[in-house]
Motif scaffolding. Structure first.
Motif, short mmCIF file in Angstrom:
data_model
loop_
_atom_site.label_atom_id
_atom_site.label_comp_id
_atom_site.label_asym_id
_atom_site.label_seq_id
_atom_site.Cartn_x
_atom_site.Cartn_y
_atom_site.Cartn_z
N GLY A 81 0.79 -1.22 0.00
CA GLY A 81 0.00 0.00 0.00
C GLY A 81 0.82 1.27 0.00
N VAL A 82 2.14 1.15 -0.21
CA VAL A 82 3.02 2.32 -0.23
C VAL A 82 3.05 2.90 -1.64
CG1 VAL A 82 5.38 3.14 0.10
CG2 VAL A 82 4.44 1.39 1.62
N GLN A 83 2.87 4.22 -1.74
CA GLN A 83 2.87 4.87 -3.04
C GLN A 83 4.27 5.27 -3.45
OE1 GLN A 83 0.32 8.28 -3.37
NE2 GLN A 83 0.49 8.39 -5.58
N TRP A 84 4.59 5.09 -4.74
CA TRP A 84 5.91 5.40 -5.29
C TRP A 84 5.76 6.28 -6.52
CZ3 TRP A 84 10.62 3.09 -3.51
CH2 TRP A 84 10.43 2.15 -2.47
N TYR A 85 6.80 7.07 -6.82
CA TYR A 85 6.85 7.85 -8.04
C TYR A 85 8.08 7.44 -8.85
CZ TYR A 85 3.42 11.03 -5.98
OH TYR A 85 2.30 11.57 -5.41
N LYS A 86 7.89 7.36 -10.15
CA LYS A 86 9.00 7.08 -11.06
C LYS A 86 9.56 8.40 -11.55
CE LYS A 86 10.13 4.56 -15.31
NZ LYS A 86 9.60 3.77 -16.45
N VAL A 87 10.88 8.60 -11.38
CA VAL A 87 11.50 9.87 -11.77
C VAL A 87 12.55 9.68 -12.86
CG1 VAL A 87 11.06 11.00 -9.56
CG2 VAL A 87 13.16 9.67 -9.86
N GLY A 88 12.70 8.47 -13.35
CA GLY A 88 13.65 8.18 -14.41
C GLY A 88 13.62 6.70 -14.73
N LYS A 89 14.41 6.29 -15.70
CA LYS A 89 14.45 4.88 -16.07
C LYS A 89 15.00 4.06 -14.91
CE LYS A 89 16.23 1.63 -19.50
NZ LYS A 89 17.09 1.46 -20.70
N ASP A 90 14.20 3.11 -14.44
CA ASP A 90 14.58 2.27 -13.30
C ASP A 90 14.94 3.11 -12.09
OD1 ASP A 90 16.32 0.06 -15.58
OD2 ASP A 90 14.24 -0.04 -14.88
N GLN A 91 14.21 4.20 -11.88
CA GLN A 91 14.45 5.07 -10.73
C GLN A 91 13.12 5.41 -10.07
OE1 GLN A 91 17.37 8.32 -11.23
NE2 GLN A 91 17.75 7.52 -13.29
N TRP A 92 12.93 4.90 -8.84
CA TRP A 92 11.68 5.08 -8.09
C TRP A 92 11.98 5.63 -6.71
CZ3 TRP A 92 6.74 3.90 -9.93
CH2 TRP A 92 6.69 3.25 -11.17
N ILE A 93 11.10 6.52 -6.23
CA ILE A 93 11.23 7.07 -4.87
C ILE A 93 9.86 7.00 -4.19
CG2 ILE A 93 13.13 8.62 -5.44
CD1 ILE A 93 11.08 10.88 -5.68
N GLN A 94 9.88 6.91 -2.85
CA GLN A 94 8.63 6.85 -2.11
C GLN A 94 7.95 8.22 -2.10
OE1 GLN A 94 8.48 5.04 1.72
NE2 GLN A 94 9.78 3.30 1.14
#
Length: 234
Positions: A81-94
């Motif tokens: 249930g944790v939301q993540w954002y993609k900010v680049g290729k193979d790059q994710w942050i909470q």
């Protein structure tokens, strides 16, 4: 005959129940791992590690600095249930570590400054800055053998033209007249928020000391790491 019909009904009910469970599991998994497209921007609130994926990802070794901003290229919710954002290729942050700001249009590289003419003083700054390429980033270092970002700029301005612009980005951002990125000229300081600084070279390029583990290098302005503003010292 009645027994046969009864068995048929039981078998049908069991099949429906099994199908229902399978469908429910599929929906749950889809909800947990669905990636949605997004066009907003995330402003980093605190130093945030970057993972290779939102689902069982590994650390990339990269950390986004507080105050930096990145275009959100996608978003997802993991199985917990944790939301993540993609900010680049193979790059994710909470998502909990950032603030989402209003939708912004992608800034094409063509909007970056195109000025190539440098004054005599600016050319001295540029020439000395280029001589530092390849030297390692060391936090708190201000030359001549290693640098952090503001250490590089303070060293170059001081030794090239005898100009004291201060030691830190917080001081250097007030070292001259603030200008927009589209109006940058060679020799100007170029800033990302108040946490990173480089020297604009002209032709859409700048020189900077990026981060630990990297060396002083020349880079091109891009929409992925677009500057906030410039400061004209000379």
């Amino acid at each position: 005959m009645n027994l046969k019909r009864h068995l048929i009904k039981i078998s049908a009910a069991a099949a429906i129940a099994f199908t229902g469970v399978a469908t429910a599991n599929t929906v749950n998994n889809s909800a947990a791992h669905h990636v949605q497209a997004a066009t907003k921007t995330a402003k980093v609130n605190a130093a945030t590690p970057v993972m290779t994926s939102y689902y069982n990802g590994k650390a990339t070794g990269k950390t986004l600095a507080a105050g930096s901003s990145y275009k959100i290229k996608g978003q997802a919710v993991d199985a917990s249930g944790v939301q993540w954002y993609k900010v680049g290729k193979d790059q994710w942050i909470q998502a909990k570590n950032v603030t989402v700001i209003k939708k912004v249009a992608k800034k094409p590289v063509s909007q970056a400054p195109t000025s190539t003419t440098a004054t005599a003083a600016a050319q001295k700054v540029i020439n000395l800055a280029k001589k530092q390429v390849g030297k390692p980033y060391v936090y708190g270092a201000a030359g001549p053998y290693s640098f952090d970002c503001s250490g590089l700029t303070s060293y170059v301005y001081s030794n090239a033209v005898g100009k004291n612009i201060g030691r830190t980005t917080y001081v250097q951002l007030n070292a001259g007249k603030r200008v927009s990125v589209s109006n940058l000229k060679p020799g100007d300081l170029v800033f990302w928020g108040n946490y990173h600084v480089g020297i604009y070279l002209g032709n859409n390029q700048y020189i900077h000391a990026p981060q630990p583990g990297q060396n002083v290098t020349v880079a091109s302005i891009s929409s992925y790491f677009y500057p906030s503003y410039g400061v004209r010292v000379l």
